[in-house]
Scaffold this motif. Sequence first.
Motif, PDB file in Angstrom:
ATOM      1  N   LEU A   1      48.408  44.122  35.329  1.00  0.00           N
ATOM      2  CA  LEU A   1      47.224  43.311  35.036  1.00  0.00           C
ATOM      3  C   LEU A   1      47.091  43.051  33.538  1.00  0.00           C
ATOM      4  CD1 LEU A   1      44.579  44.843  37.476  1.00  0.00           C
ATOM      5  CD2 LEU A   1      45.398  42.486  37.477  1.00  0.00           C
TER       6      LEU A   1
ATOM      7  N   ALA B   1      42.212  39.568  34.858  1.00  0.00           N
ATOM      8  CA  ALA B   1      42.085  40.799  35.636  1.00  0.00           C
ATOM      9  C   ALA B   1      40.884  40.740  36.574  1.00  0.00           C
ATOM     10  CB  ALA B   1      41.959  42.003  34.700  1.00  0.00           C
TER      11      ALA B   1
ATOM     12  N   ALA C   1      41.048  40.965  40.541  1.00  0.00           N
ATOM     13  CA  ALA C   1      40.577  42.333  40.769  1.00  0.00           C
ATOM     14  C   ALA C   1      40.733  42.765  42.227  1.00  0.00           C
ATOM     15  CB  ALA C   1      39.120  42.460  40.330  1.00  0.00           C
TER      16      ALA C   1
ATOM     17  N   ALA D   1      44.045  44.214  42.789  1.00  0.00           N
ATOM     18  CA  ALA D   1      44.420  45.373  41.977  1.00  0.00           C
ATOM     19  C   ALA D   1      44.427  46.632  42.841  1.00  0.00           C
ATOM     20  CB  ALA D   1      43.438  45.538  40.828  1.00  0.00           C
TER      21      ALA D   1
ATOM     22  N   ALA E   1      41.367  47.400  36.978  1.00  0.00           N
ATOM     23  CA  ALA E   1      41.171  46.013  36.556  1.00  0.00           C
ATOM     24  C   ALA E   1      40.236  45.943  35.350  1.00  0.00           C
ATOM     25  CB  ALA E   1      40.604  45.190  37.711  1.00  0.00           C
TER      26      ALA E   1
END
Length: 472
Positions: free
Chosen positions: A12, A222, A226, A229, A235
């Motif tokens: 990320l 990010a 998210a 993630a 994130a």
Amino acid sequence: MEKEKGISRTELIALIVSSCIGTGIFGITSDVSKAAAPGPALLAWLFVGLGILALVLCLNNLSQKRPDLEAGIFSYAGAGFGTLGEFISGWSYWLSAWLGNIAFATMLMSAIGTFIPLFSGGQNVPSILGAIIFCWFLTILVNHGVESASFINFIGTIFKIVPLILFVILMVIFFKGGMFTADFWGQVADNVSKGTVTGSIGEQIKGSLMTMIWVFIGVEGASVMAHRAKTRKEAEQASIIGFILLVLIYVLISILPYGTLTRAQLASAGQPALGYVLKNVVGEWGATIINLGLIVSTIISWLSWTMLPAETTMLAAEDKAMPKLWGKVNAKGAPTASLYITAILQTIFLFSLLFTKEAYEFAYSLCTAAILFSYLLVGLYQMKLSAQRNEWGQFGIGVLAAGFQLACMFLAGWQEVLLVSISFIPGFIIYYQACVENKRRISGAEKLTMGIILLLSLITIWLIIKGVIVIS
């Protein structure tokens, strides 16, 4: 429950850095030096840095307080201002992303043209066809799995920053303090400053804003990703770490050259400006390394920005702010329809580069103006949610974030912001389709908002006809 599989924190961070470090950083030395001397440039970076930091803190706070809103910055707009708010945010972000890709295409083919004359200039027929091939290759790659594409992005990011690190090292080695401090505030109006803005510090800061915001677009990556993630915490950490790395890189690369060449020399530099600087400092091999770095950097950033706009429309469609077609995914979980629609529009728009002289500058200025709408709505929702929860510290951060975006709209990019309003003419047709599809009536407040934006678009068209707003 947290996901065991997904994009890691490191990946990320790479996505954020790669999304932001594209073509802009390779021309930032020239763009900033035209607008500001070292002192005002540093003040501009402080202003922009605080504004972007406020945005990142808002995104992290909202991610913690509203983990149920998986569409990130778009669903925040929806939670705060209804379905139309989410559409405006998502549409603006999507528009910004693929306009950024057009800027990438122009700069990429121009850089390749320094090695292969067939593509010289980046806006002839071979260049357009080459850019279209790149566009579809990256679209197909992302369509085969977003997580696998993010891994490729991570590997590519490592290679793309090497020329930038080399540039910083050489700038430190050849740095001259006397040259750096000469006319530090840009208030000496003589031949030494030819081709640059002199005088008012405020005017110099204002002239730097859009260039600096352009290189930060993608810092919200990010947050957008998210939900893919491994954990939301990772994130959030990636957002802060990515921001810090970007500030450090941008300040070093834009400020150190003031100590190696005069401001007038930097302002008149050809593109990519970093290549021009190294060519003058160490010779031709420096320009070659920068051009190679630019090619790799642009391709990898283009990959990131192929992922982000498709993710945008998919998430908006899931929240019923766009037609269902935009939210359809394949077996790999990639939003196929959204990817292909965006690629088709980019293909069509790329042919327009044959008829415009300043495609790169026009595309990136519109890209920057469009993203301001999305960022503004994040700050406004931060204010609304924090007020409801009596969290006045967070409310203050929201005020800073929203105020920064409004300041940039009015101070530096009002013409571009008005041009973006024209895109809502077809945009609201798509929004109407989504409302019909989901059997939802458009409220009176929504009609009023849409009417105001459409009125602005008509005023903009009139200003263009009158020559008040000039399109390159």
